[in-house]
Design an enzyme around this catalytic site. Structure first.
Site, PDB file in Angstrom:
ATOM      1  N   GLY A   1       4.136  12.130   2.207  1.00  0.00           N
ATOM      2  CA  GLY A   1       3.125  11.683   3.160  1.00  0.00           C
ATOM      3  C   GLY A   1       2.543  12.740   4.068  1.00  0.00           C
ATOM      4  O   GLY A   1       1.699  12.436   4.914  1.00  0.00           O
TER       5      GLY A   1
ATOM      6  N   PRO B   1       7.035  15.170  -1.325  1.00  0.00           N
ATOM      7  CA  PRO B   1       5.627  15.526  -1.109  1.00  0.00           C
ATOM      8  C   PRO B   1       4.845  15.515  -2.420  1.00  0.00           C
ATOM      9  O   PRO B   1       5.330  16.013  -3.435  1.00  0.00           O
ATOM     10  CB  PRO B   1       5.721  16.956  -0.562  1.00  0.00           C
ATOM     11  CG  PRO B   1       6.985  17.500  -1.162  1.00  0.00           C
ATOM     12  CD  PRO B   1       7.934  16.332  -1.279  1.00  0.00           C
ATOM     13  N   GLY B   2       3.671  14.945  -2.400  1.00  0.00           N
ATOM     14  CA  GLY B   2       2.786  14.996  -3.562  1.00  0.00           C
ATOM     15  C   GLY B   2       1.532  15.748  -3.159  1.00  0.00           C
ATOM     16  O   GLY B   2       1.306  16.900  -3.550  1.00  0.00           O
ATOM     17  N   ARG B   3       0.758  15.110  -2.286  1.00  0.00           N
ATOM     18  CA  ARG B   3      -0.509  15.686  -1.830  1.00  0.00           C
ATOM     19  C   ARG B   3      -0.339  17.085  -1.247  1.00  0.00           C
ATOM     20  O   ARG B   3      -1.147  17.977  -1.503  1.00  0.00           O
ATOM     21  CB  ARG B   3      -1.088  14.763  -0.748  1.00  0.00           C
ATOM     22  CG  ARG B   3      -2.468  15.146  -0.267  1.00  0.00           C
ATOM     23  CD  ARG B   3      -2.857  14.385   1.009  1.00  0.00           C
ATOM     24  NE  ARG B   3      -2.442  13.026   1.033  1.00  0.00           N
ATOM     25  CZ  ARG B   3      -3.199  11.979   0.691  1.00  0.00           C
ATOM     26  NH1 ARG B   3      -4.430  12.166   0.336  1.00  0.00           N
ATOM     27  NH2 ARG B   3      -2.707  10.754   0.735  1.00  0.00           N
TER      28      ARG B   3
ATOM     29  N   ARG C   1     -11.679   8.392  -3.525  1.00  0.00           N
ATOM     30  CA  ARG C   1     -11.063   8.388  -2.199  1.00  0.00           C
ATOM     31  C   ARG C   1     -12.069   8.180  -1.068  1.00  0.00           C
ATOM     32  O   ARG C   1     -11.749   7.557  -0.069  1.00  0.00           O
ATOM     33  CB  ARG C   1     -10.251   9.674  -1.966  1.00  0.00           C
ATOM     34  CG  ARG C   1      -9.109   9.838  -2.981  1.00  0.00           C
ATOM     35  CD  ARG C   1      -8.112  10.916  -2.586  1.00  0.00           C
ATOM     36  NE  ARG C   1      -7.375  10.536  -1.393  1.00  0.00           N
ATOM     37  CZ  ARG C   1      -7.655  10.929  -0.181  1.00  0.00           C
ATOM     38  NH1 ARG C   1      -8.658  11.784   0.015  1.00  0.00           N
ATOM     39  NH2 ARG C   1      -6.967  10.511   0.847  1.00  0.00           N
TER      40      ARG C   1
ATOM     41  N   TYR D   1     -11.109   4.991   0.980  1.00  0.00           N
ATOM     42  CA  TYR D   1     -10.434   5.234   2.269  1.00  0.00           C
ATOM     43  C   TYR D   1     -11.358   5.824   3.317  1.00  0.00           C
ATOM     44  O   TYR D   1     -10.882   6.266   4.357  1.00  0.00           O
ATOM     45  CB  TYR D   1      -9.278   6.227   2.099  1.00  0.00           C
ATOM     46  CG  TYR D   1      -8.356   5.978   0.945  1.00  0.00           C
ATOM     47  CD1 TYR D   1      -7.608   4.811   0.858  1.00  0.00           C
ATOM     48  CD2 TYR D   1      -8.193   6.933  -0.055  1.00  0.00           C
ATOM     49  CE1 TYR D   1      -6.743   4.594  -0.208  1.00  0.00           C
ATOM     50  CE2 TYR D   1      -7.325   6.727  -1.113  1.00  0.00           C
ATOM     51  CZ  TYR D   1      -6.607   5.550  -1.182  1.00  0.00           C
ATOM     52  OH  TYR D   1      -5.753   5.349  -2.230  1.00  0.00           O
TER      53      TYR D   1
ATOM     54  N   CYS E   1     -23.668   3.383 -10.647  1.00  0.00           N
ATOM     55  CA  CYS E   1     -24.575   2.325 -10.205  1.00  0.00           C
ATOM     56  C   CYS E   1     -23.992   1.585  -9.022  1.00  0.00           C
ATOM     57  O   CYS E   1     -23.583   0.425  -9.141  1.00  0.00           O
ATOM     58  CB  CYS E   1     -24.846   1.390 -11.355  1.00  0.00           C
ATOM     59  SG  CYS E   1     -25.784   2.238 -12.618  1.00  0.00           S
ATOM     60  N   GLU E   2     -23.933   2.270  -7.912  1.00  0.00           N
ATOM     61  CA  GLU E   2     -23.358   1.668  -6.712  1.00  0.00           C
ATOM     62  C   GLU E   2     -23.712   2.569  -5.534  1.00  0.00           C
ATOM     63  O   GLU E   2     -23.521   3.781  -5.617  1.00  0.00           O
ATOM     64  CB  GLU E   2     -21.841   1.595  -6.914  1.00  0.00           C
ATOM     65  CG  GLU E   2     -21.132   0.978  -5.763  1.00  0.00           C
ATOM     66  CD  GLU E   2     -19.752   0.447  -6.141  1.00  0.00           C
ATOM     67  OE1 GLU E   2     -19.499   0.123  -7.312  1.00  0.00           O
ATOM     68  OE2 GLU E   2     -18.924   0.380  -5.231  1.00  0.00           O
TER      69      GLU E   2
END
Ligand code: LLP
Length: 463
Positions: free
Chosen positions: A278, A321-323, A360, A364, A391-392
């Site tokens: 995190g 930890p990843g990020r 993301r 978020y 298309c958004e």
């Protein structure tokens, strides 16, 4: 130059429309090392390079969009976490951030363990030769088949997430004639200061067993009675992209409190505590992440202090930890397709990817930086929104940023800090083909994950 005289949209801070941006940097050609991978720079022609290779060359060879990953930086960051925590602790890289077989091998070589949370991640880890005892298996709803595969493979720990799972894993382990090492994931009731969808320690959400109301203590009570389980510790993960260490301190305090209650009730001192992952990274120059050695020091001190106060032997600490390892090591390279100034608002820059390679921002409200990568420019900064080709209208990659006012179709732009949760959350929306991940190191590039093809898409369409 007045705003209306500037063809590409507003540029001065006092006339900018609503947004989250800081004033434009004095020189947009400068790459802030905080947000870019370590070997990124510009060559004599002003072209951005990574691992010694210009992005123009990489674009020619591998196409755009592409995730370009700095292998040396990945290894350095992994090593920094390992060194910071030392031999009395374990670092589990969170594979959900980005996983491929090469990454698994790098982790193995750098002495890290691996956290997986699905059968697919487990298969990737095992197929790349990660020793099973160095794998932790997570998830709030592991299927019986996944549990069986993990137990048969001999994973070092399964992190239990519910009362049903306690019984399920015990039963499967016992029926396979063994005892599975497990941790119990609890929610400690901390409100992590991050986006609601990636906060995980408050009680009203799907992960873990609440400490409140004695539920976590009851889970431990039940697990200790089951022959198929060896309870090795307590797990807490409070959320993601967190800068403030106080949430971890409260979590550690409450986890140690539970260890003490377990000792008092059962006469058992659990040997391990996992404080999850995190830790936040810099997506823009405004973010100030902590270094692994600061985090290791803070977490070790708090657990040691709390254990001394409770007269408990200090358990072995692990983190996930990843990020913080993979996030800063990659950037996404896009080609600009259209540049559309909207008078009095901003300039919309459309690229050849979008929410299918980076969800993301839409999901978020994440903030990103962006730079012109195929050349430098001394043109006045213009306020841009970098959007995709889907298309958004929520298909936004970088909500508010500045790029040189002479930006034109055919330019390459790069969005840094996309190593985590971009390729791993990529989709085929609008039948987009997911971009490749290309690792670059010491002047050599190699594809870790190739670009999807239309044949890949059609192969699944069996109707
Ligand atoms: N351990 C557990 C149990 C986790 O659930 C996670 C992330 C991690 C470790 C690694 O967290 P990290 O160090 O990478 O923050 N898709 C979101 C993030 C979701 C995180 C889910 N769990 C995003 O793009 O921000």
């Amino acid at each position: 130059m007045s705003r209306s005289a500037h063809p590409a949209g507003p540029r001065h801070a006092d006339v900018l429309p609503e947004g989250h941006y800081s004033a434009p940097a004095d020189d947009l050609n400068v790459l802030d090392p905080k947000v870019w991978a370590r070997t990124v720079g510009r060559d004599a022609d002003g072209v951005v390079t990574v691992g010694g290779i210009p992005v123009t060359q990489l674009a020619e060879e591998y196409g755009t969009p592409a995730y370009l990953l700095d292998e040396a930086d990945f290894r350095e960051r992994a090593r920094a976490w390992r060194t910071a925590f030392g031999d009395d602790a374990d670092v589990f890289y969170a594979g959900k951030a980005f996983l491929s077989r090469a990454v698994v091998r790098w982790l193995d070589e750098e002495g890290l363990n691996l956290d997986v949370c699905s059968g697919g991640e487990l298969a990737t880890a095992l197929s790349a030769g990660m020793p099973a005892e160095r794998i932790a298996f997570h998830g709030n709803n592991k299927s019986p088949e996944e549990i069986e595969r993990a137990v048969r493979a001999g994973v070092g720990r399964i992190v239990l997430d519910s009362f049903q799972e306690i019984v399920r894993v015990a039963h499967i382990a016992q029926s396979l004639g063994g005892r599975q090492r497990v941790q119990i994931r609890i929610t400690v009731g901390v409100e992590a200061h991050t986006h609601e969808f990636i906060a995980t320690a408050h009680e009203d959400q799907k992960f873990g067993i609440p400490l409140a109301g004695g539920q976590a203590a009851e889970a431990v009570r039940r697990a200790l009675q089951l022959d198929g389980l060896e309870v090795i510790g307590i797990h807490s993960h409070i959320g993601s992209q967190i800068f403030d260490m106080s949430g971890f301190e409260v979590a550690a305090h409450r986890v140690v409190g539970l260890l003490k209650d377990i000792r008092d009730e059962h006469g058992v001192e659990l040997p391990e505590v996992d404080l999850g992952g995190g830790l936040g990274i810099a997506y823009t120059s405004d973010d100030d992440p902590r270094e692994p050695h600061e985090i290791a020091k803070a977490l070790t001190e708090i657990v040691t202090r709390e254990c001394e106060a409770a007269r408990l032997a200090t358990p072995r600490i692990s983190v996930e930890p990843g990020r913080a390892i993979v996030g800063p090591t990659a950037f996404t390279l896009y080609e600009v397709g259209t540049v559309k100034p909207l008078d009095g608002l901003r300039t919309y820059v459309s690229v050849d990817g979008g929410m299918s390679d980076n969800i993301r921002t839409a999901l978020y409200d994440a903030e990103y930086s962006v730079a012109l990568a195929s050349r430098t420019s001394d043109a006045e900064p213009m306020l841009v929104r970098v959007v995709g080709k889907h298309c958004e209208s929520g298909d936004i990659v970088v909500k508010d940023a500045f790029l040189p006012g002479d930006l034109a179709p055919g330019d390459l732009i790069a969005v840094p800090a996309t190593g985590a949760y971009c390729r791993s959350m990529a989709s085929n929306y609008n039948h987009a083909l997911r971009p490749p991940v290309v690792a670059v190191r010491d002047g050599a590039a190699r594809v870790l994950v190739r670009r999807e093809t239309e044949e890949d898409l059609l192969r699944l369409d069996v109707g």
